[in-house]
Design a protein around this motif. Structure first.
Motif, PDB file in Angstrom:
ATOM      1  N   TRP B  56      38.323  34.687  38.878  1.00  0.00           N
ATOM      2  CA  TRP B  56      37.401  35.052  37.805  1.00  0.00           C
ATOM      3  C   TRP B  56      38.206  35.439  36.562  1.00  0.00           C
ATOM      4  N   GLY B 120      36.816  43.120  36.642  1.00  0.00           N
ATOM      5  CA  GLY B 120      36.207  42.132  37.522  1.00  0.00           C
ATOM      6  C   GLY B 120      36.723  42.266  38.946  1.00  0.00           C
ATOM      7  N   TYR B 123      35.411  45.267  40.716  1.00  0.00           N
ATOM      8  CA  TYR B 123      34.033  45.146  41.180  1.00  0.00           C
ATOM      9  C   TYR B 123      33.932  44.214  42.386  1.00  0.00           C
ATOM     10  N   VAL B 124      34.724  43.161  42.358  1.00  0.00           N
ATOM     11  CA  VAL B 124      34.732  42.249  43.505  1.00  0.00           C
ATOM     12  C   VAL B 124      35.110  43.023  44.765  1.00  0.00           C
ATOM     13  N   SER B 127      32.387  45.672  45.840  1.00  0.00           N
ATOM     14  CA  SER B 127      31.190  45.206  46.542  1.00  0.00           C
ATOM     15  C   SER B 127      31.528  44.635  47.901  1.00  0.00           C
ATOM     16  N   LEU B 131      29.607  46.263  51.086  1.00  0.00           N
ATOM     17  CA  LEU B 131      28.660  45.514  51.897  1.00  0.00           C
ATOM     18  C   LEU B 131      29.184  45.284  53.307  1.00  0.00           C
ATOM     19  N   GLU B 160      25.893  49.509  43.537  1.00  0.00           N
ATOM     20  CA  GLU B 160      26.574  48.317  43.028  1.00  0.00           C
ATOM     21  C   GLU B 160      25.898  47.768  41.784  1.00  0.00           C
ATOM     22  N   MET B 161      24.578  47.794  41.811  1.00  0.00           N
ATOM     23  CA  MET B 161      23.868  47.276  40.643  1.00  0.00           C
ATOM     24  C   MET B 161      24.096  48.191  39.436  1.00  0.00           C
ATOM     25  N   PHE B 164      27.424  47.496  38.213  1.00  0.00           N
ATOM     26  CA  PHE B 164      27.401  46.197  37.530  1.00  0.00           C
ATOM     27  C   PHE B 164      26.940  46.389  36.083  1.00  0.00           C
ATOM     28  N   ALA B 165      25.842  47.139  35.920  1.00  0.00           N
ATOM     29  CA  ALA B 165      25.341  47.380  34.570  1.00  0.00           C
ATOM     30  C   ALA B 165      26.374  48.157  33.755  1.00  0.00           C
ATOM     31  N   LEU B 167      29.525  48.311  34.226  1.00  0.00           N
ATOM     32  CA  LEU B 167      30.676  47.432  33.989  1.00  0.00           C
ATOM     33  C   LEU B 167      30.455  46.567  32.754  1.00  0.00           C
ATOM     34  N   LEU B 168      29.260  45.953  32.701  1.00  0.00           N
ATOM     35  CA  LEU B 168      28.975  45.092  31.558  1.00  0.00           C
ATOM     36  C   LEU B 168      28.951  45.906  30.277  1.00  0.00           C
ATOM     37  N   ILE B 171      32.467  46.607  29.298  1.00  0.00           N
ATOM     38  CA  ILE B 171      33.133  45.424  28.738  1.00  0.00           C
ATOM     39  C   ILE B 171      32.674  45.221  27.301  1.00  0.00           C
ATOM     40  N   LEU B 178      38.684  43.121  29.598  1.00  0.00           N
ATOM     41  CA  LEU B 178      38.433  43.462  30.992  1.00  0.00           C
ATOM     42  C   LEU B 178      39.515  44.358  31.549  1.00  0.00           C
TER      43      LEU B 178
ATOM     44  N   PRO C 393      29.725  39.657  44.052  1.00  0.00           N
ATOM     45  CA  PRO C 393      30.975  38.961  43.813  1.00  0.00           C
ATOM     46  C   PRO C 393      31.690  38.681  45.119  1.00  0.00           C
ATOM     47  N   TRP C 402      27.101  37.946  35.460  1.00  0.00           N
ATOM     48  CA  TRP C 402      28.072  38.640  34.637  1.00  0.00           C
ATOM     49  C   TRP C 402      27.972  38.147  33.192  1.00  0.00           C
ATOM     50  N   LEU C 406      26.599  40.028  29.803  1.00  0.00           N
ATOM     51  CA  LEU C 406      27.440  40.173  28.615  1.00  0.00           C
ATOM     52  C   LEU C 406      26.804  39.478  27.415  1.00  0.00           C
ATOM     53  N   LEU C 409      24.100  41.639  26.033  1.00  0.00           N
ATOM     54  CA  LEU C 409      24.632  42.752  25.257  1.00  0.00           C
ATOM     55  C   LEU C 409      25.151  42.256  23.904  1.00  0.00           C
ATOM     56  N   LEU C 417      19.669  43.763  30.727  1.00  0.00           N
ATOM     57  CA  LEU C 417      20.490  44.340  31.780  1.00  0.00           C
ATOM     58  C   LEU C 417      19.614  44.958  32.872  1.00  0.00           C
ATOM     59  N   LEU C 483      34.842  31.916  42.972  1.00  0.00           N
ATOM     60  CA  LEU C 483      36.173  32.472  43.210  1.00  0.00           C
ATOM     61  C   LEU C 483      37.169  31.936  42.191  1.00  0.00           C
ATOM     62  N   ALA C 485      36.470  30.709  39.233  1.00  0.00           N
ATOM     63  CA  ALA C 485      35.740  30.501  37.979  1.00  0.00           C
ATOM     64  C   ALA C 485      36.688  30.419  36.793  1.00  0.00           C
ATOM     65  N   GLY C 486      37.847  31.030  36.924  1.00  0.00           N
ATOM     66  CA  GLY C 486      38.767  31.036  35.788  1.00  0.00           C
ATOM     67  C   GLY C 486      39.563  29.756  35.648  1.00  0.00           C
TER      68      GLY C 486
END
Lengths: 474, 551, 505
Positions: B56, B120, B123-124, B127, B131, B160-161, B164-165, B167-168, B171, B178, C393, C402, C406, C409, C417, C483, C485-486
């Motif tokens: 990512w 990123g 967070y990966v 979670s 989980l 987590e949610m 997530f919020a 985190l965004l 950012i 990041l 993720p 994600w 963004l 925002l 959000l 995984l 994505a980059g």
């Protein structure tokens, strides 16, 4: 011009010939039709290179003589008539289910062809009357071929056809008494807008509408067309009702004074939308397959009526193109639909729509033909029906004040989608399919498919055709 | 050292999943090896950061700061010991493969979030860990693990949610960056701060966000409880540290509140813990209490801009100390529940317990003294007394936990605990005593706690607690009945949420058609037109003509 | 017109499935080998051609093919970056689905018809993706409706027919609205080719109401297929179709056609600036957001596996619309990437549902208890797909969410959000119970309807290999899309490229 005349006389001569000799009638008619088609194509080719041609029969000039005129539309219609007749006769000859093999179908259909060709070529109110009469009588005669069951609808058709002729004749008489000429071009030069003329126009219109089965005078059509033998139904729906429509269009677009035309145009347009909706609804609800197809003719004529009405209302020649594209697309699609429906009905042994359960697997070709033709009726791209609808929609949409009319087109589209897919959906029912009484006739089914494929192939020709019509006028 | 080696840290457990799937019997005993790369890398001198661009966007892995390395080391160690421990613990359990897959995934996530240098990756890992840990909690049969698992899962997802919020939002605040290091310079908005505090608080489990913790930790097998309490809840604290800037006016203003929350948490945990009659539940409440201390350290850091480095050290020390000790205790509880332990074992068990309470000469004493000094020099030195009280309370709770463990031992002759369990447990138990000598930062702290006066100030709360415990034991104190079954609103709410979700009240959007009535109207209409084509057409023509005539 | 291979490649891609499809129609039922051969040949041919085009576009070649069709609106097939995104997705998923369908339909009747329409369906999808202007798009959009219908009612049961009717009522209605919108726009400017930034700017002053109405009509028409509320009614019904069809329907063919159309209309017909200036973005955004929540809530109510998945599609596809409606670059990336991501994940989920149904007869959620022990690989794939849908993720769904967040925002729509969080929670609420049942509940003594496909042992033989292989294939793709994505070949990177062109970055 001589080619056009040839296209007219070949079927006429064939009809006469068949009255004398009856051997191999089918083959003869097919050969004659092919010749007629070639002649019509030559005529079309001539028109495409040159301009309009006039011909006075026996060198008698109008107003006394009979004047024939060959314009782009006439040429196209000649080809269209010959093509459809050819397709139908091939089917009638090949199919076990046409029920026309050893009947009077052959001379009658040739006569029909000839009278239609004459109608397309004529530019004279009385001449048209004669062709109309011929057309009506042959049509009734052809319906009766299918046996006693068809007598009542045929009789009603005859009755109304006569009434319509009466109306028409009365109108013609009024005009003749008022202006002393019958040639449409000459009449257009002298005609004035007064109550007498208006009444004459009303009479003409009523007669023609009744013959063309335009809403609200369409009520004879479903029964009559459904009762006819399959091949005849196809001819009737594809060709016969288009004759009076042609005259109606000609009369209104040349004779009517703009103010009057605007008034009448609104009415025509509303009648068109009413036809689309009510015809569509009736087709959606009827339990009989061929009645469904016949009602679809009523509905589709609504498009033509709408186009005619808006043509008069806005005086927009673009609408004429839409109108005739509709006629061409509808004719081809309807042939396919009737032939497909007839094949399925005969093979599955029931006239009901509900008998088509599982037809998509027992008779895939016929069903496919039905569906493909239906797609054109709905106006799915890239079929001929789509092209016509597109041309109709363009002027409707360009101004926000015209949008309500587009709503009518939308309704018509939805209704036609409804009745076409009503049949198609049932055909996909695999739960308890009705089994065919005997082996499906593959060749006949292919013949039923052919016109549908042609109407979808129209898309390839549409752009030059539209541009040509726009350039030279109809 | 090649930066690519960082790939091994989360990669080794994932590789182990693959191997385990194929050769479960062969690979099983060696699963603990999957922590070794992490452990080795944490001890290696700081090197390059890996930027695996194919993952990512913005991914960057490494551990160059003290907290990161300390966290990585203790997590790896704890997981390794717990892996070996759980192997023998679960040798006869059903669904072992499922357990171990969840275990390894969870491990991978935990290690990844520690070495994450970007949001990123954090967070990966977060979670994945959260989980997969569900599988550990519900591993044992019965309704209690299932209910605990449900609450855990509900709140984990919520957290987590929220993260997530948050985190965004972070950012966005950081202008698209990041990089966690860069975030330290970016001021935080109030909404973001609240969201992140709630999100990470749910994972860390401090009061009042702790509701899942006392249910989930005892429900899991001992090894899993050890990592849950020792390593995983620390992720919440690490997240707060990483995501929020240390020097921020907003947080500085709110630090007092957080300090209070931490303090409440510290005592709430003890109080409720004392009311438990299962050793693991008591230990779980002790975790709530200890997380409170970590929160206090965080708040102190926010309260005093400029003290970041010192606070980072304290946080690292406290985290490592608690993680290893709590892990050892949970494993011990597991041992005690299945085996008869000898006196030597009990002595060994006492070490981490008392270290947590701050026994002199252990890591506990070292961190307590450091914390005290920090608090003393802070603006809220009046809270110092609480720390001493806290020591006593912790000691009391842990004594009770030990007693509950002792009581939970099965009667009758039982085989001695297998070496495969004893060894990892023993190593962990020894760490509170060994750690100061292995780790320079802790060693200086330990030396600071050596003066006799300091020792005494650390020792007397313990003695007080011991005396109190002895007295209570003597008078045969029992938990008063009304307190034995406290209402558990969280469980009720969790059930209610489940029910509502199963029968979500949503209006249907499809209109209802009254078929019969419409059919009736249609028949009527058809009837109306039944008179026949000719007549109708004739009437229409006549009518139209008439109209035409009139107009 | 000079015909070179660059001109012929776009129609070749469409024809590569159309012609084999027509050939397949003519095969007898018992010509199984020939049918399979034709199918696979077409799939591989198409993949090769798409690969060729991808390379060509990478090298800066232009692929354009035109035929005269209507005055002012030729039939144009044009391979640009946006269309390639969709074409590649269709081609790859077609490969997987073909293999799956061959396995799924073994020993069932009317296979020639099925595979014939199946190929037509893909041709229509690819044509739609390659369409270079609105008229062409409309044409393939309608053809897609027609080609999908026989697949939908393939089983021919009463329920299937009812679903088919509902489907047609919706999609033909939508098609008619789209036609109106396209014709309206055509009457103003003709139908020039799609271009980044749109082509309606010059009309904005004189024809503002017309433009707004045309937009509303087109979005309503496309919204039917994209299953925006309140036009979503057909989608949950359509799940009665055989599993490969549902998979294709939900992942690429139909719903994506709608979403792709919305992308085209917003980006390449109106252009983001005009959409913003005409005030059209906000209503679209609101509808998309409402659909996301509503779809999830409805999914919660469903007790049938496929129906739950179907409502989940309603919700998930609206992420694409949401991303488009946010009219910002980052959100745009999210929308385009989600087009692929959702496709991969949803196709996986439907394959899995199909595997459960075919192998064990599982249709209801209650029946899923313990299925993870009998079919661990399928259940693992299901788990990954479901987690992706929730946005956990590092699956592909997370990447979409994600960027979507963004993007929201970035353009100042912070409330999105909240939608994302609530939707994520709801997704979890309806997917996690399934995962729980699959892995953590005990299996029943007897499965509802177990069939002996494969060896019957958990693992590689848990079901027929042709059913299992596509599942694993798409799962791996979905996982890799998130995984990795980059990396430069990811859907995300490609979306970035498209959006950079769109916004002139």
């Amino acid at each position: 011009m001589s080619a056009a005349l040839l296209s007219l006389t070949i079927p006429l001569a064939t009809a006469m010939l068949l009255l004398l000799f009856r051997t191999r009638a089918g083959t003869v008619v097919i050969v004659a039709n092919t010749a007629s088609l070639v002649a019509a194509m030559l005529a079309l080719d001539a028109v495409m290179t040159g301009a309009r041609e006039q011909l006075s029969l026996g060198n008698w000039d109008a107003p006394l003589g009979i004047r024939f005129e060959l314009g782009p539309l006439t040429a196209v219609l000649l080809v269209f008539t010959a093509l459809i007749h050819l397709l139908v006769t091939i089917y009638a000859q090949a199919s076990r289910h046409s029920k026309t093999r050893d009947t009077d179908f052959w001379p009658l259909s040739c006569l029909l062809h000839a009278s239609l060709a004459a109608l397309w070529l004529s530019r004279d109110l009385f001449n048209w009357y004669i062709t109309l009469e011929l057309l009506g009588l042959t049509a009734v005669a052809m319906i009766i071929i299918s046996g006693p069951r068809s007598h009542l609808p045929a009789l009603r058709y005859l009755l109304l056809s006569l009434a319509a002729s009466l109306c028409y004749l009365l109108g013609v008489a009024f005009l003749y008494g008022r202006y002393g000429v019958l040639d449409i071009r000459m009449l257009a030069e002298v005609v004035v807008d007064d109550p007498g003329t208006r009444l004459a126009m009303l009479l003409l219109t009523l007669g023609l509408m009744l013959k063309a089965a335009l809403w609200p005078l369409h009520q004879w059509l479903p029964a009559a067309h459904a009762a006819a033998p399959t091949a005849v139904s196809a001819l009737l729906s594809a060709l016969v009702v288009k004759g009076p429509l042609f005259i109606l269009w000609m009369v209104w677009s040349t004779l009517a004074e703009p103010g009057f035309a605007r008034q009448a145009g609104v009415l025509f347009a509303f009648a068109g939308i009413a036809a689309l909706v009510s015809g569509g609804w009736a087709a959606l609800r009827t339990p009989w397959l061929k009645v469904l197809v016949a009602y679809s003719t009523v509905a589709q004529l609504g498009y033509a009526l709408l186009a005619l009405g808006l043509l008069l209302y806005w005086q927009d020649p673009e609408m004429s193109i839409a109108l005739w594209l509709f006629v061409l697309a509808h004719g081809l699609a309807k042939v396919s639909m009737f032939l497909g429906a007839g094949e399925m009905q005969a093979t599955l042994g029931s006239r009901r729509v509900s008998a088509l359960k599982g037809a998509s697997q027992t008779m895939p070709l016929a069903m496919f033909a039905f569906a493909v033709a239906g797609g054109s009726l709905i106006g799915l791209p890239p079929s001929g029906g789509f092209i016509a609808k597109w041309v109709l929609l363009q002027p409707l949409l360009v101004e926000p004040s015209h949008w309500p009319w587009a709503l009518g087109v939308l309704l018509g589209t939805l209704a036609s989608a409804g009745y076409v897919f009503r049949v198609v959906t049932i055909a996909f029912n695999r739960a308890d399919p009705s089994s065919p009484g005997h082996d499906p006739d593959t060749a006949a089914q292919w013949l039923a498919m052919l016109p549908a494929l042609i109407v979808w192939a129209m898309a390839l020709l549409s752009e030059p055709l539209i541009l040509w019509f726009q350039e030279v006028g109809l | 050292m090649s930066a690519l080696l960082w790939l091994l840290v989360p990669g080794a457990p994932l590789l182990a999943v693959g191997l385990l799937w194929r050769w479960p019997k062969v690979v099983g005993p060696w699963l603990w090896l999957s922590c070794v790369p992490a452990l080795l890398l944490s001890l290696w001198p700081p090197g390059q950061t890996l930027e695996p661009g194919v993952f990512w966007p913005g991914a960057a892995w490494g551990a160059n700061d003290l907290i990161g390395r300390a966290w990585l080391a203790f997590s790896a160690l704890l997981w390794a010991c717990a892996s070996r421990f759980a192997l023998d613990d679960l040798v006869n359990s059903r669904h072992r493969l499922r357990f171990w897959v969840c275990w390894l995934l969870s491990l991978s996530g935990n290690l990844l979030l520690v070495i994450a240098q970007d949001a990123g990756s954090f967070y990966v890992g977060f979670s994945l860990m959260g989980l997969a840990a569900y599988g550990l909690i519900v591993h044992l049969p019965g309704p209690a693990p299932r209910q605990a698992g449900r609450i855990y899962l509900q709140l984990t997802l919520l957290s987590e949610m929220l993260i997530f919020a948050g985190l965004l939002l972070r950012i966005h605040e950081a202008g698209g960056s990041l990089e966690l290091a860069a975030w330290q310079q970016v001021p935080v908005e109030p909404v973001t701060a609240v969201i992140l505090l709630l999100g990470f608080g749910l994972k860390a489990g401090f009061w009042p966000l702790h509701v899942w913790l006392p249910l989930a930790h005892p429900a899991a097998p001992a090894g899993a409880s050890a990592v849950l309490s020792g390593a995983m809840i620390k992720a919440g604290i690490l997240g707060l540290w990483r995501f929020l800037p240390v020097e921020d006016p907003l947080l500085q203003g709110a630090a007092t509140i957080l300090l209070a929350v931490g303090a409440i948490s510290a005592f709430y945990g003890v109080l409720l813990g004392l009311l438990q009659d299962k050793s693991k539940a008591a230990l779980a409440y002790s975790s709530i209490s200890q997380i409170g201390y970590l929160l206090i350290i965080l708040s102190l850091a926010w309260m005093h801009p400029g003290s970041g480095a010192a606070m980072a050290t304290l946080l690292a020390l406290y985290g490592v100390h608690h993680g290893l000790a709590k892990g050892a205790l949970f494993m011990g509880a597991g041992l005690a529940a299945n085996h008869r332990l000898s006196t030597a074992h009990w002595l060994l068990m006492g070490l981490p317990a008392m270290a947590l309470a701050g026994l002199p000469l252990t890591s506990g004493a070292a961190v307590k003294v450091l914390l005290k000094d920090t608090l003393y020099s802070s603006d809220v030195s009046q809270w110092l007394a609480l720390l001493t009280a806290g020591s006593a309370a912790t000691a009391l709770l842990l004594l009770r936990a030990l007693w509950l463990m002792w009581r939970s031992q099965p009667a009758g002759p039982r085989p001695a605990p297998p070496i495969g369990q004893l060894l990892p447990w023993g190593i962990l138990c020894l760490f509170p005593a060994l750690l100061p000598w292995l780790w320079p930062e802790l060693r200086t702290a330990l030396f600071a706690s050596l003066p006799i006066k300091v020792i005494w100030s650390g020792l007397w709360p313990l003695l007080l607690a011991a005396a109190l415990a002895l007295a209570m034991h003597r008078i045969g104190w029992r938990i008063p009945k009304p307190l034995r079954t406290l209402p558990n609103p969280a469980r009720a709410w969790s059930l209610r949420v489940k029910r509502v979700l199963q029968r979500a009240p949503v209006p249907s959007m499809t209109p209802e058609l009254e078929r019969a009535r419409w059919r009736y109207y249609e028949r009527q209409w058809n009837h109306l037109w039944h008179t026949g084509a000719v007549t109708t057409s004739a009437w229409i023509i006549a009518l139209l003509l008439l109209l035409g005539w009139l107009s | 017109m000079i015909t070179t291979w660059t001109t012929l490649l776009p129609p070749a891609i469409v024809l590569s499935s159309l012609l084999p499809g027509l050939l397949i129609f003519s095969l007898r039922e018992d010509q199984t080998r020939l049918r399979i051969g034709l199918n696979l040949f077409a799939v591989i041919l198409k993949l090769g051609l798409v690969g060729l085009m991808l390379r060509g576009v990478g090298q800066g070649l232009e692929f354009r093919f035109a035929l005269p069709f209507l005055p002012g609106g030729d039939l144009v097939l044009h391979g640009d970056a946006t269309s390639l995104q969709f074409v590649s997705l269709s081609a790859v998923l077609w490969l997987a689905t073909t293999v799956y369908a061959i396995g799924y339909l073994q020993d069932s009747p009317l296979q020639s018809r099925f595979f014939g329409y199946f190929s037509l369906c893909v041709s229509a999808t690819v044509g739609l993706a390659l369409a270079g202007n609105l008229v062409t798009f409309l044409l393939f959009y309608e053809l897609l409706t027609l080609a999908t219908f026989p697949l939908l009612v393939h089983r021919g049961t009463k329920k299937a027919l009812k679903a088919g009717r509902i489907y047609l009522a919706h999609t033909l209605g939508g098609g008619a609205l789209l036609l109106m919108g396209v014709a309206l726009l055509h009457s103003l400017t003709g139908s020039p080719e799609f271009q980044a930034g749109g082509y309606v700017e010059l009309l904005a002053d004189a024809h503002q109401p017309s433009l707004m109405v045309a937009f509303a009509l087109m979005i309503a028409g496309l919204g039917v297929k994209a299953a925006l509320i309140p036009l979503h009614g057909w989608l949950p019904e359509a799940m009665v179709a055989p599993a490969p069809v549902s998979a294709l329907l939900h992942a690429v063919a139909v719903v994506k056609a709608g979403a792709f159309g919305i992308i085209r209309v917003v980006y390449d017909v109106y252009g983001v600036d005009q959409v913003q200036a005409l005030g059209l973005a906000m209503p679209l955004l609101a509808v998309a957001a409402a659909t996301i929540i509503y779809g999830s809530l409805k999914a919660l109510q469903q007790q049938e596996l496929k129906k739950r998945l179907a409502y989940s599609t309603v919700s998930q596809v609206s992420y694409i619309t949401l991303g488009v409606a946010l009219v910002g670059p980052i959100a745009g990336v999210a929308a385009l990437a989600h087009l692929v991501h959702q496709g991969l994940m949803k196709v996986t989920l439907f394959y899995c549902a199909g595997n459960f149904a075919e192998t064990l007869g599982i249709h209801h959620i209650q029946e899923m208890n313990g299925v993870g022990r009998r079919m661990p690989l399928t259940m693992a794939a299901f788990t990954l797909g479901a987690l992706g849908m929730i946005g956990i993720p590092p699956t592909a769904g997370f990447i979409s969410k994600w960027y979507l967040g963004l993007g929201a925002l970035e353009v100042g729509q912070d409330w999105i959000l909240l939608i994302l969080v609530v939707s994520g929670l709801l997704n979890a609420a309806y997917f996690l119970p399934l995962i729980y049942r699959g892995w953590f509940c005990g299996p029943p003594r007897q499965w509802p309807d177990e069939r002996s496909l494969g060896s019957g042992l958990p693992g590689a033989g848990e079901t027929h290999w042709m059913l299992l292989a596509p599942v694993l294939f798409t799962t791996v793709l979905a996982l890799l899309a998130g995984l990795l994505a980059g990396s430069e070949v990811s859907p995300l990177a490609w979306s970035q490229l498209i959006i950079n062109r769109q916004f002139g970055l």
